[in-house]
Design an enzyme around this catalytic site. Sequence first.
Site, short mmCIF file in Angstrom:
data_model
loop_
_atom_site.label_atom_id
_atom_site.label_comp_id
_atom_site.label_asym_id
_atom_site.label_seq_id
_atom_site.Cartn_x
_atom_site.Cartn_y
_atom_site.Cartn_z
N ASP A 1 0.85 -1.19 0.00
CA ASP A 1 0.00 0.00 0.00
C ASP A 1 0.88 1.24 0.00
O ASP A 1 1.61 1.50 0.96
CB ASP A 1 -0.92 0.03 1.23
N TYR B 1 3.42 9.94 0.46
CA TYR B 1 4.32 9.32 1.44
C TYR B 1 5.79 9.62 1.11
O TYR B 1 6.67 9.40 1.95
CB TYR B 1 4.11 7.81 1.53
N LYS C 1 -2.12 6.23 -4.45
CA LYS C 1 -3.22 7.18 -4.20
C LYS C 1 -2.94 8.54 -4.84
O LYS C 1 -1.80 9.03 -4.80
CB LYS C 1 -3.41 7.37 -2.68
N HIS D 1 -7.14 9.89 -2.56
CA HIS D 1 -6.62 9.78 -1.17
C HIS D 1 -7.56 10.42 -0.14
O HIS D 1 -7.74 9.90 0.96
CB HIS D 1 -5.23 10.42 -1.11
#
Length: 304
Positions: free
Chosen positions: A44, A49, A78, A111
Amino acid sequence: MQTLTLNNKKQIPVLGLGTWRSDKAKVSQVVEKAVLEDGYRHLDCASIYGNEKEIGVALSKILSSGKISRGELFVTSKLWNTEHHPDNVEPACRETLADLQLEYLDLYLVHWGIAFVHGEKLEPIDDDGMVKTEAVSMKETWQAMESLVDKGLVKSIGVANFTVPMIVDLLSYAKVKPVVNQIEIHPYNNQKDLIDYCHKMDIQVTAYSPLGSSGDQNDKPLNNSVVIDIAKAHDKTPAQILIRWAIQRDLIVIPKSTDSSRILENISVEDFSLSKQEMDKINKINKNHRFVDPIEWWGIPYFK
Ligand code: A2P
């Protein structure tokens, strides 16, 4: 690895490796080992990130090793909030694909259900401390997400952090139904009503922050006495109990770790099960407490 069936008939492995806050310097090696040695098949990821390039290095090594084929892996990413305008959706997806060194994603999620102003910062904040939003409807964004499926860039599309009214609205125009809603779920925020609604609409639910997230909060479900007692009774760890509890609720669950023994521990949950009484006991410790609330970052009461 056990899988769940998505509403487009594709399979998703119920357990994935979370990568939010996975240190860039470690994540490449972590992912390589998790897949090649520990049996993880589901990763994931998300562009926000900030570690997709490093994960891409690992994916490239894994796939070129010849031990695992692309079809055996399930990779999620995302769309970030600054990229909701339909002109930006495909470039954002292509950038993620380039970073991850993949030709397609198994799953691409919106997201958050909120569009930020594009082109300034990833989190553009005004002088009063509130995030700057952009006039882009979810309908426009979703149509651009649907075209990614048509172009073969992604196999499935879904959402994250969506509430019931957001899903009701989305389903009113979606030609391609979301396959997943990814939300914060652990025993302190068990999300029963939202999960029941998603399942009724044939949308699978992914539990993020299933261990109560990182950060140094004292009162975490990992430290809860009910969870600890059940862990002792099964000779398992509290983390394994939380992961098992999620799987037995028919959820997909993505614990994050960059620690090699915990990564193995978190996937070692298929050799026991919780009784109905144990599930009920854990269900009762809910207190609707979120560890992830964007009011802290964006000054906007997203979940109110
Ligand atoms: P670390 O990466 O050092 O292992 P969540 O998945 O809810 O976001 O939780 C992630 C946090 O929980 C991270 O701080 C992670 O630290 C920690 N963690 C992951 N696996 C375990 C485990 N098996 N036992 C205790 N803490 C864990």
